[in-house]
Each structure stands twice: as structure tokens, then as C-alpha cells.
Design a protein around this motif. Structure first.
Motif, PDB file in Angstrom:
ATOM      1  N   THR A 112       0.802  -1.220   0.000  1.00 51.64           N
ATOM      2  CA  THR A 112       0.000   0.000   0.000  1.00 51.64           C
ATOM      3  C   THR A 112       0.841   1.280   0.000  1.00 51.64           C
ATOM      4  O   THR A 112       0.563   2.194  -0.779  1.00 51.64           O
ATOM      5  CB  THR A 112      -0.967   0.007   1.200  1.00 51.64           C
ATOM      6  OG1 THR A 112      -1.639  -1.249   1.277  1.00 51.64           O
ATOM      7  CG2 THR A 112      -1.986   1.111   1.064  1.00 51.64           C
ATOM      8  N   LEU A 116      -0.165   3.914  -2.907  1.00 49.58           N
ATOM      9  CA  LEU A 116      -0.881   5.136  -2.544  1.00 49.58           C
ATOM     10  C   LEU A 116       0.080   6.061  -1.803  1.00 49.58           C
ATOM     11  O   LEU A 116      -0.058   6.329  -0.605  1.00 49.58           O
ATOM     12  CB  LEU A 116      -2.093   4.789  -1.678  1.00 49.58           C
ATOM     13  CG  LEU A 116      -3.120   3.848  -2.317  1.00 49.58           C
ATOM     14  CD1 LEU A 116      -4.211   3.487  -1.321  1.00 49.58           C
ATOM     15  CD2 LEU A 116      -3.732   4.471  -3.567  1.00 49.58           C
ATOM     16  N   LEU A 119      -0.704   9.042   0.677  1.00 44.54           N
ATOM     17  CA  LEU A 119      -1.397   8.783   1.937  1.00 44.54           C
ATOM     18  C   LEU A 119      -0.466   8.315   3.046  1.00 44.54           C
ATOM     19  O   LEU A 119      -0.917   8.070   4.172  1.00 44.54           O
ATOM     20  CB  LEU A 119      -2.502   7.746   1.730  1.00 44.54           C
ATOM     21  CG  LEU A 119      -3.582   8.101   0.714  1.00 44.54           C
ATOM     22  CD1 LEU A 119      -4.658   7.022   0.697  1.00 44.54           C
ATOM     23  CD2 LEU A 119      -4.196   9.461   0.997  1.00 44.54           C
ATOM     24  N   ARG A 200      -6.058   6.142   6.095  1.00 45.01           N
ATOM     25  CA  ARG A 200      -6.661   6.884   4.984  1.00 45.01           C
ATOM     26  C   ARG A 200      -7.067   5.997   3.812  1.00 45.01           C
ATOM     27  O   ARG A 200      -8.101   6.221   3.177  1.00 45.01           O
ATOM     28  CB  ARG A 200      -5.683   7.952   4.492  1.00 45.01           C
ATOM     29  CG  ARG A 200      -5.646   9.191   5.357  1.00 45.01           C
ATOM     30  CD  ARG A 200      -6.765  10.127   4.991  1.00 45.01           C
ATOM     31  NE  ARG A 200      -6.714  11.362   5.758  1.00 45.01           N
ATOM     32  CZ  ARG A 200      -7.575  12.357   5.611  1.00 45.01           C
ATOM     33  NH1 ARG A 200      -8.559  12.241   4.741  1.00 45.01           N
ATOM     34  NH2 ARG A 200      -7.482  13.439   6.346  1.00 45.01           N
ATOM     35  N   HIS A 201      -6.245   4.987   3.508  1.00 46.60           N
ATOM     36  CA  HIS A 201      -6.550   4.181   2.328  1.00 46.60           C
ATOM     37  C   HIS A 201      -7.788   3.301   2.514  1.00 46.60           C
ATOM     38  O   HIS A 201      -8.297   2.728   1.547  1.00 46.60           O
ATOM     39  CB  HIS A 201      -5.340   3.329   1.927  1.00 46.60           C
ATOM     40  CG  HIS A 201      -5.044   2.193   2.848  1.00 46.60           C
ATOM     41  ND1 HIS A 201      -4.358   2.340   4.031  1.00 46.60           N
ATOM     42  CD2 HIS A 201      -5.338   0.870   2.750  1.00 46.60           C
ATOM     43  CE1 HIS A 201      -4.250   1.175   4.629  1.00 46.60           C
ATOM     44  NE2 HIS A 201      -4.829   0.263   3.877  1.00 46.60           N
ATOM     45  N   LYS A 202      -8.284   3.216   3.738  1.00 44.79           N
ATOM     46  CA  LYS A 202      -9.524   2.464   3.975  1.00 44.79           C
ATOM     47  C   LYS A 202     -10.747   3.212   3.447  1.00 44.79           C
ATOM     48  O   LYS A 202     -11.836   2.645   3.370  1.00 44.79           O
ATOM     49  CB  LYS A 202      -9.692   2.165   5.460  1.00 44.79           C
ATOM     50  CG  LYS A 202      -8.587   1.277   6.038  1.00 44.79           C
ATOM     51  CD  LYS A 202      -8.568  -0.109   5.418  1.00 44.79           C
ATOM     52  CE  LYS A 202      -7.550  -0.999   6.110  1.00 44.79           C
ATOM     53  NZ  LYS A 202      -7.555  -2.375   5.564  1.00 44.79           N
ATOM     54  N   ASN A 203     -10.563   4.501   3.130  1.00 41.68           N
ATOM     55  CA  ASN A 203     -11.584   5.259   2.402  1.00 41.68           C
ATOM     56  C   ASN A 203     -12.891   5.373   3.184  1.00 41.68           C
ATOM     57  O   ASN A 203     -13.984   5.403   2.597  1.00 41.68           O
ATOM     58  CB  ASN A 203     -11.843   4.590   1.042  1.00 41.68           C
ATOM     59  CG  ASN A 203     -12.399   5.542   0.004  1.00 41.68           C
ATOM     60  OD1 ASN A 203     -12.257   6.750   0.111  1.00 41.68           O
ATOM     61  ND2 ASN A 203     -13.041   4.982  -1.000  1.00 41.68           N
ATOM     62  N   SER A 274     -11.985   0.125   0.442  1.00 34.50           N
ATOM     63  CA  SER A 274     -10.586   0.528   0.425  1.00 34.50           C
ATOM     64  C   SER A 274     -10.107   0.919  -0.967  1.00 34.50           C
ATOM     65  O   SER A 274     -10.538   0.356  -1.979  1.00 34.50           O
ATOM     66  CB  SER A 274      -9.708  -0.610   0.940  1.00 34.50           C
ATOM     67  OG  SER A 274     -10.081  -0.984   2.245  1.00 34.50           O
ATOM     68  N   LEU A 275      -9.169   1.858  -0.984  1.00 32.51           N
ATOM     69  CA  LEU A 275      -8.503   2.227  -2.228  1.00 32.51           C
ATOM     70  C   LEU A 275      -7.492   1.163  -2.634  1.00 32.51           C
ATOM     71  O   LEU A 275      -7.087   1.102  -3.792  1.00 32.51           O
ATOM     72  CB  LEU A 275      -7.804   3.577  -2.064  1.00 32.51           C
ATOM     73  CG  LEU A 275      -8.718   4.753  -1.678  1.00 32.51           C
ATOM     74  CD1 LEU A 275      -7.887   6.006  -1.436  1.00 32.51           C
ATOM     75  CD2 LEU A 275      -9.768   4.986  -2.749  1.00 32.51           C
ATOM     76  N   TYR A 276      -7.084   0.340  -1.651  1.00 32.21           N
ATOM     77  CA  TYR A 276      -6.160  -0.765  -1.935  1.00 32.21           C
ATOM     78  C   TYR A 276      -6.243  -1.758  -0.786  1.00 32.21           C
ATOM     79  O   TYR A 276      -6.268  -1.367   0.382  1.00 32.21           O
ATOM     80  CB  TYR A 276      -4.724  -0.254  -2.077  1.00 32.21           C
ATOM     81  CG  TYR A 276      -3.716  -1.351  -2.363  1.00 32.21           C
ATOM     82  CD1 TYR A 276      -3.384  -1.702  -3.659  1.00 32.21           C
ATOM     83  CD2 TYR A 276      -3.102  -2.052  -1.320  1.00 32.21           C
ATOM     84  CE1 TYR A 276      -2.476  -2.709  -3.934  1.00 32.21           C
ATOM     85  CE2 TYR A 276      -2.194  -3.070  -1.579  1.00 32.21           C
ATOM     86  CZ  TYR A 276      -1.890  -3.399  -2.883  1.00 32.21           C
ATOM     87  OH  TYR A 276      -1.001  -4.398  -3.142  1.00 32.21           O
TER      88      TYR A 276
END
Length: 368
Positions: A112, A116, A119, A200-203, A274-276
Motif C-alpha cells: 500500500t 498510494l 497517503l 486513509r486508504h480504507k476510504n 478501500s482504495l487498496y
């Protein structure tokens, strides 16, 4: 003669990787691993209960804080000494020593911070990139927790595909067998569930905004956010401050297995936008309780979910809201998802993670 595997358990007790470690340990002590025995590496107080259990021959106490500078530097000396006493070391995360022993394998859950980049702090991106590049030629094999993660390892780090084995994760048996406790404020309520950290990447801000609109028409429903909060105030708090339907959102910071089991058993669906994700363990944890998922169309999530949920473009809030409405209101559609969950979970439930790990260990070590 049995070979000795040193299993890296430094992250035990923490969410995410800690679950992965606990699941492997549960499989080791409950199954016949035939040609192998295990030495556990990590905090002695947490691992002491495994001493003299089936297939466990000892604990190497390691009390240094994971992911710290000291862990990186002193860990190199510790694992070098350990490598002379065991046949193979299995690192279970990318919190690696500066130089890893050459008789080792590693599980990579995700990349991640390298994907990303905006982030994550520069220090984390730099340390991950440095440790992976210093050590990628030293590992005998890499274990990726999904085909998506394997492709990232090849694409971003240039690791040969033949050195990477995809081995999926399993749901912890201790979670599924836990007593199910549903908090009083949720009893008799309809709700959706998010489980995981609040990075943050958990959106989560996107999920909260979509649910706020959903609650305009469904004021009796709730969105539950269950997971460890790492700061007194974060972007989730800021997003919640701006919603219209604040009472429809409820948070649990570090819930017990019993509460988690109660939440999974009673939710309408698990939400993971998630974004990833390298794998997406909460999705199959939800499957274990018969619940479908609403996930983003990114990285590993479509691979893991299959037909047992709704895959949405998180850049399209209308698409996300439509998925929430369908799951909440269309009974035939929802029953179809639940049937697909049974079929999908049967794959993960019968999937033998430890058998595949044994095959990898044997391939690396060869015959005695």
C-alpha cells in the motif's frame, strides 16, 4: 528428521497481521505438520501459552517494538544468530531487519505505501522500499496473500513470478467459535458493518458520506465502524462532524472477539471500500457468518469477493448508494448474495493454508 521453522510472531496481538499470525498458530497446533516443528519469535508473554503445544518446540523471546529503528538494526543481529539454529525463518510481514538471513521466506500482505504514496509519510515509504530492495534477492520465496499482491510484487519490485507463491488467508477459528455479544444499542437494529483500522486508504470518508445520504431515507439503520483508533482525532472524526445523521453512526474502538462475532452475525453486510487491499480479511470473516460484502472494485477485493457481494466504483457515489439500497430493500437480490456467500466461503473454509505453507517449506528445503 523434522526440520525447524522459526515463525515470526512479533506482530501477534495487533490487528491485521496479528490475526494472520494467530490463524497460522491455531492451524499448527491443531494439525499434523509431519516434517516440521516450529520455534516462535516474539513477545514471550503473548507466546508463552503455546510452549509445549503440538508442533511447537520453543519460543525465542523478542521484545523490541516492531517497525522501529531498533527493530530494523538489532533485528538483523538477532535473526542472523537465529538462522544458525533453525532450518528456515518465515517472516510474516515486511517489518524486516536491515539484512535478512538467506534461509528465509516472507509473507507480503500488501504494498500500500508504494501504491498510494500520497497517503503515507515519506519515512514509511522509504523504509519499506529500502528493506524490500535490500532483501528481495536474499529470500528463498515470497508468499503473496492474493493474486493481486503477487502482480504488484512483480510489477513494482521486479520479483520473478516463479519466486512468488499465492497462499490465501483463513478466518481465525477463535473468532468464529467465540461467544457472540451484540452491544445493547444495536439490538433490534438493522446495520452495515466496517471492520478494520482507520487509515486513509480504507476510504472511510467515502463510506460515511454515502451512508449519510442513505440514512435520509433509512433513519432507523446504522453504520458500525469497528476497529482500532490510532489517534485521538482523525479524518473519520472530521467526516462524522459534517454528517446530517450523526446518530446513525456508531464506533467501537478495539472490540473484543466476542463483540466482533456479534457484529458479524447480525450485520446486513460487510462494507470495505478501500482504495487498496492486499487481501481483505474482514470480507471472508463476514462470509464465515453468512454475510455478503459491498467492496470497492480495486486491487484484491473483486478477486476475494467473487459473486458474493457488490463491487462498486467508489468514485461514483450514486453507484455506491444504489448498492446500499439494493442490499437493504431487494429481498430476492439479497438472498441471491447470501447463497453466493455460502458457495464462496466453502472455498475458503476448505482451503488449507497450512498445507500450502508446508509445501512451500518443503520446496525450499528439499528432502532431508
Amino acid at each position: 528428521m523434522k526440520r525447524t521453522i522459526a515463525l515470526d510472531c512479533r506482530m501477534i496481538g495487533r490487528s491485521g497481521i496479528g490475526r494472520y499470525v494467530e490463524s497460522i498458530l491455531d492451524q499448527i497446533i491443531s494439525q499434523d505438520v509431519e516434517d516440521f516443528r516450529f520455534v516462535l519469535v516474539g513477545p514471550y508473554e503473548r507466546l508463552n501459552s503455546y510452549v509445549n503445544r503440538k508442533n511447537i518446540v520453543g519460543v525465542e523471546s523478542y521484545e523490541i517494538e516492531p517497525l522501529s529503528y531498533r527493530d530494523t538494526v538489532e533485528g538483523a543481529r538477532f535473526f542472523t544468530r537465529l538462522s544458525r539454529k533453525v532450518d528456515l525463518i518465515h517472516f510474516t510481514h515486511f517489518n524486516l531487519p536491515l539484512f535478512t538471513p538467506r534461509n528465509s521466506v516472507v509473507t507480503i500482505h500488501d504494498l500500500t505505501p508504494l501504491i498510494l504514496k500520497d497517503l503515507f509519510p515519506v519515512s514509511k515509504r522509504f523504509s519499506l522500499s529500502l528493506l524490500m530492495r535490500l532483501n528481495k534477492g536474499r529470500f528463498k520465496r515470497f508468499i503473496a496473500v492474493s493474486q493481486s499482491t503477487k502482480e504488484d510484487l512483480v510489477r513494482l519490485l521486479g520479483i520473478p513470478s516463479e519466486k512468488i507463491e499465492v497462499i490465501y488467508e483463513r478466518v481465525s477459528c477463535r473468532l468464529v467459535s467465540s461467544k457472540r455479544i451484540l452491544p445493547e444499542e444495536l439490538q433490534g437494529k438493522e446495520f452495515f458493518l466496517y471492520v478494520g483500522n482507520r487509515k486513509r486508504h480504507k476510504n472511510l470518508d467515502t463510506a460515511i458520506k454515502a451512508f449519510d445520504t442513505f440514512f435520509d431515507d433509512h433513519p432507523g439503520w446504522m453504520f458500525v465502524i469497528a476497529g482500532r483508533k490510532n489517534a485521538p482525532r482523525d479524518y473519520v472524526d472530521e467526516t462524522l462532524d459534517a454528517v446530517r445523521n450523526r446518530s446513525c453512526f456508531i464506533e467501537y474502538d478495539g472490540p473484543s472477539d466476542e463483540v466482533l462475532a456479534g457484529l458479524y452475525a447480525n450485520t446486513k453486510a460487510v462494507v470495505l471500500l478501500s482504495l487498496y487491499e492486499g487481501f481483505g480479511l474482514p470480507v471472508i470473516e463476514g462470509f464465515a457468518f453468512g454475510k455478503p460484502a459491498i467492496v470497492s472494485n480495486r486491487s484484491s477485493l473483486p478477486e476475494i469477493v467473487g459473486e458474493a457481494g457488490c463491487t462498486v466504483n467508489t468514485d461514483d457515489l450514486q453507484s455506491l448508494r444504489r448498492a446500499l439500497f439494493r442490499v437493504a430493500e431487494e429481498q430476492i437480490f439479497y438472498c441471491g448474495l447470501c447463497k453466493a456467500v455460502q458457495e464462496r466461503f466453502s472455498f475458503f473454509d476448505t482451503y488449507s493454508e497450512i498445507a500450502r505453507l508446508k509445501e512451500l517449506y518443503q520446496a525450499v528445503l528439499g528432502h532431508p
